[in-house]
Design a protein around this motif. Structure first.
Motif, PDB file in Angstrom:
ATOM      1  N   GLY A  63       2.819  -2.729  -0.369  1.00 23.94           N
ATOM      2  CA  GLY A  63       2.362  -2.158  -1.526  1.00 23.94           C
ATOM      3  C   GLY A  63       3.772  -1.255  -1.678  1.00 23.94           C
ATOM      4  O   GLY A  63       4.229  -1.278  -2.922  1.00 23.94           O
ATOM      5  N   ALA A  64       4.014  -0.465  -0.792  1.00 20.19           N
ATOM      6  CA  ALA A  64       5.111   0.366  -1.008  1.00 20.19           C
ATOM      7  C   ALA A  64       6.529  -0.388  -1.379  1.00 20.19           C
ATOM      8  O   ALA A  64       7.445   0.173  -2.176  1.00 20.19           O
ATOM      9  CB  ALA A  64       5.594   1.285  -0.045  1.00 20.19           C
ATOM     10  N   ALA A  65       6.749  -1.492  -0.554  1.00 18.05           N
ATOM     11  CA  ALA A  65       7.910  -2.253  -0.885  1.00 18.05           C
ATOM     12  C   ALA A  65       8.000  -2.705  -2.167  1.00 18.05           C
ATOM     13  O   ALA A  65       9.165  -2.863  -2.872  1.00 18.05           O
ATOM     14  CB  ALA A  65       8.106  -3.382   0.535  1.00 18.05           C
ATOM     15  N   PHE A  66       6.859  -3.457  -2.465  1.00 21.00           N
ATOM     16  CA  PHE A  66       6.920  -3.882  -3.844  1.00 21.00           C
ATOM     17  C   PHE A  66       7.076  -2.828  -4.880  1.00 21.00           C
ATOM     18  O   PHE A  66       7.640  -3.106  -5.823  1.00 21.00           O
ATOM     19  CB  PHE A  66       5.360  -4.603  -4.018  1.00 21.00           C
ATOM     20  CG  PHE A  66       5.281  -5.059  -5.638  1.00 21.00           C
ATOM     21  CD1 PHE A  66       5.797  -6.213  -5.961  1.00 21.00           C
ATOM     22  CD2 PHE A  66       4.370  -4.425  -6.506  1.00 21.00           C
ATOM     23  CE1 PHE A  66       5.528  -6.911  -7.154  1.00 21.00           C
ATOM     24  CE2 PHE A  66       4.533  -4.939  -7.685  1.00 21.00           C
ATOM     25  CZ  PHE A  66       4.947  -6.110  -8.095  1.00 21.00           C
ATOM     26  N   ALA A  86       4.252   5.897  -3.533  1.00 20.97           N
ATOM     27  CA  ALA A  86       3.032   6.391  -3.159  1.00 20.97           C
ATOM     28  C   ALA A  86       1.855   5.783  -3.670  1.00 20.97           C
ATOM     29  O   ALA A  86       0.575   5.406  -3.115  1.00 20.97           O
ATOM     30  CB  ALA A  86       2.961   7.980  -3.353  1.00 20.97           C
ATOM     31  N   ALA A  87       2.025   5.396  -5.075  1.00 23.17           N
ATOM     32  CA  ALA A  87       1.032   4.688  -5.547  1.00 23.17           C
ATOM     33  C   ALA A  87       0.584   3.325  -5.030  1.00 23.17           C
ATOM     34  O   ALA A  87      -0.530   2.706  -4.819  1.00 23.17           O
ATOM     35  CB  ALA A  87       1.219   4.647  -7.188  1.00 23.17           C
ATOM     36  N   GLY A  88       1.541   2.494  -4.597  1.00 27.01           N
ATOM     37  CA  GLY A  88       1.574   1.260  -4.092  1.00 27.01           C
ATOM     38  C   GLY A  88       0.955   1.418  -2.657  1.00 27.01           C
ATOM     39  O   GLY A  88      -0.027   0.607  -2.271  1.00 27.01           O
ATOM     40  N   ALA A  89       1.228   2.415  -1.942  1.00 32.99           N
ATOM     41  CA  ALA A  89       0.663   2.687  -0.427  1.00 32.99           C
ATOM     42  C   ALA A  89      -0.838   3.289  -0.650  1.00 32.99           C
ATOM     43  O   ALA A  89      -1.653   2.484  -0.004  1.00 32.99           O
ATOM     44  CB  ALA A  89       1.302   3.727   0.212  1.00 32.99           C
ATOM     45  N   LEU A 112       3.789  11.398  -0.624  1.00 35.55           N
ATOM     46  CA  LEU A 112       4.309  12.112  -1.869  1.00 35.55           C
ATOM     47  C   LEU A 112       5.281  13.211  -1.261  1.00 35.55           C
ATOM     48  O   LEU A 112       4.638  14.085  -0.741  1.00 35.55           O
ATOM     49  CB  LEU A 112       3.179  12.707  -2.854  1.00 35.55           C
ATOM     50  CG  LEU A 112       2.717  11.696  -3.635  1.00 35.55           C
ATOM     51  CD1 LEU A 112       1.482  12.230  -4.746  1.00 35.55           C
ATOM     52  CD2 LEU A 112       3.648  10.980  -4.723  1.00 35.55           C
ATOM     53  N   PRO A 113       6.485  13.071  -1.956  1.00 34.79           N
ATOM     54  CA  PRO A 113       7.307  14.232  -1.609  1.00 34.79           C
ATOM     55  C   PRO A 113       7.152  15.411  -2.740  1.00 34.79           C
ATOM     56  O   PRO A 113       7.761  16.610  -2.372  1.00 34.79           O
ATOM     57  CB  PRO A 113       8.740  13.750  -1.610  1.00 34.79           C
ATOM     58  CG  PRO A 113       8.500  12.643  -2.541  1.00 34.79           C
ATOM     59  CD  PRO A 113       7.256  12.164  -2.438  1.00 34.79           C
TER      60      PRO A 113
END
Length: 516
Positions: A63-66, A86-89, A112-113
């Motif tokens: 999800g993060a890579a996409f 962060a939303a994908g993860a 989230l940073p």
């Protein structure tokens, strides 16, 4: 599996989440697109062949890579890329467990940073949408069915039961530390074994297969094979009551997970953490009842608490562990023991080591992750990372006002004025823009000579310190802090830092505190 990972995406090896964190903090959120497919195939092969790993880590990384590549394709700003990752993860973890709030908290605690409305809203939309879609295909049920009538007994927590929860938290925290260390211990052992990636993974999976075979031969069930959800469900419903067997299963799950990942397998640690937490919690309550029959505890509650404690202590996402189990039970009565066990287990692990199962992997490659990530991410980056505005170098004796008026810049630049091989001053881009729009002030009057000369390797925190000490608002970044204009690499102003570093304006020494 090994051939696919080694030839197409080496970052798909392991449990995935550290690679996402590394991309956020050290690669500006950039991830290769092939990771999505390779991670899915490699993890599916590893889990399907009996490897003791989870599906959550792969889903998080996929999800993060996409999301990272979608942000690149859309040419989003850097902070937007981080929010999308962060939303994908978070969406991946929420869809897996049917826990939307837990997905949001996972993104907040680990990904989230920056925590603000502009980053949280995309995460909430993603986790809510992902959970809704997963319910369409998988139904309304969570990953585990936790009988709520058993948990209702925890509403009235006696002092002895409360003490038992404290002790359970300590035990789970210790187990989380052992689990963390075992994975990297086995990784070092396999790296020391003669051979290559292929032979080491074959050896690791051979040992996993032997363990599963012996377990089936003597108990009639595989238990530790794959994600192990069936065994976790048996503990939660009270079908596994032998404390000796539960402890053996916890240790075996720990070992086969370490063998799978240590030998180079691909998969997550979330499911093994839940398995170990459930079996340790179940064994704890059965043994406690043997010693103290009057103790009002039950195996369902203790297993659920152990699951939350293992996740919170091992990953460092304490809120995520607590809230996810609460969402799975849907029973508010579990909240007090849940808070106690997760907090104590996290604290116990933190007393032994500040590192989590995710950050250990990054530290071993020399990449440290600050604990207070939301406030420290940008401060720990080089100031050059925040340069978005170009600069032009002009001689003081040249007709630079007319040169600037004639030239068409794609983006309004800062101007560096040099005189006799020295830096004479700087015209900030915003003041140049005012002049070119027909401002009343002459361009010569906009030259600023109160700049600070900074090494081009300086961190953002160094610039802030200089600003606080000397009142500097213009920073000229130069190689080795050289005063030669030819060595100047970038120019940053206070306005640039506020905009690109997402910093509050009241950091400035002359800022007036805001009142409500």
């Amino acid at each position: 599996m090994v051939w696919i990972v080694q030839n197409f995406a080496p970052e798909a090896k392991g449990h995935g989440v550290p690679e996402v964190m590394d991309a956020i903090y050290y690669k500006r959120g950039l991830m290769r697109p092939q990771v999505v497919l390779i991670k899915a195939v490699a993890s599916a092969l590893n889990i399907g062949s009996g490897g003791s790993v989870g599906r959550e880590g792969p889903i998080i990384q996929m999800g993060a890579a996409f999301a990272a590549n979608l942000a690149s394709w859309l040419r989003l700003e850097e902070w937007q890329r981080y929010a999308l990752i962060a939303a994908g993860a978070g969406g991946g973890i929420a869809a897996t467990f049917n826990t939307p709030i837990g997905g949001v908290l996972f993104a907040v605690e680990l990904m989230l940073p920056e925590i603000s409305a502009r980053t949280l809203v995309p995460v909430m939309i993603a986790t809510g949408t992902a959970t809704y879609i997963s319910r369409i295909f998988l139904g309304q049920y969570p990953s585990f069915i936790i009988p709520t009538p058993h948990i209702a007994a925890t509403a009235q927590t006696s002092p002895t039961a409360f003490a038992a929860y404290l002790l359970l938290g300590i035990v789970v925290g210790l187990m989380a530390w052992v689990f963390m260390r075992s994975i990297y211990l086995f990784e070092d052992l396999f790296n020391a074994v003669p051979g290559n990636y292929y032979t080491r993974h074959i050896l690791g999976m051979l040992l996993v297969g032997i363990t599963i075979y012996l377990l089936d031969r003597f108990t009639g069930h595989y238990y530790v094979e794959g994600v192990g959800y069936a065994a976790v469900q048996q503990v939660l419903t009270g079908h596994l009551l032998l404390p000796g067997l539960l402890l053996v299963l916890a240790l075996l799950k720990l070992m086969v997970t370490a063998l799978t990942l240590g030998s180079g397998g691909s998969g997550g640690i979330f499911s093994p953490s839940l398995f170990i937490g459930a079996t340790v919690g179940g064994a704890f309550v059965v043994l406690a009842h043997m010693l103290f029959p009057a103790l009002s505890l039950n195996i369902t509650t203790a297993a659920a608490l152990g699951m939350a404690g293992m996740v919170g202590a091992g990953t460092g996402a304490a809120l995520t562990g607590a809230v996810m189990i609460f969402e799975m039970t849907g029973d508010y009565n579990i909240m007090i023991p849940l808070i106690v066990v997760v907090s104590v287990s996290y604290g116990m692990r933190r007393l032994i080591t500040p590192d989590t199962i995710y950050t250990i992997k990054l530290i071993r490659r020399g990449h440290s992750i600050p604990e207070s990530r939301q406030s420290n991410l940008y401060l720990s980056l080089q100031a050059a990372n925040f340069v978005r505005i170009p600069f032009v170098r002009l001689s003081a004796d040249a007709d630079w006002p007319s040169i600037l008026d004639r030239h068409r810049f794609r983006r309004q630049p800062h101007v560096l004025i040099e005189d006799g091989g020295h830096i004479a001053g700087v015209i900030p881009a915003e003041r140049l823009a005012t002049h070119r729009r027909g401002g009343s002030v002459a361009l010569a009057g906009e030259v600023r000579r109160d700049f600070c000369l900074i090494d081009d390797q300086s961190l953002l925190v160094d610039l802030l310190a200089k600003m606080r000490d000397d009142g500097c608002e213009i920073f000229v970044l130069s190689r080795n802090k050289s005063a030669d204009p030819a060595d100047v690499t970038d120019i940053l102003t206070w306005s640039d830092l506020i905009r690109e570093g997402c910093l509050p304006e009241d950091l400035h020494p002359t800022a007036v505190p805001k009142t409500i």
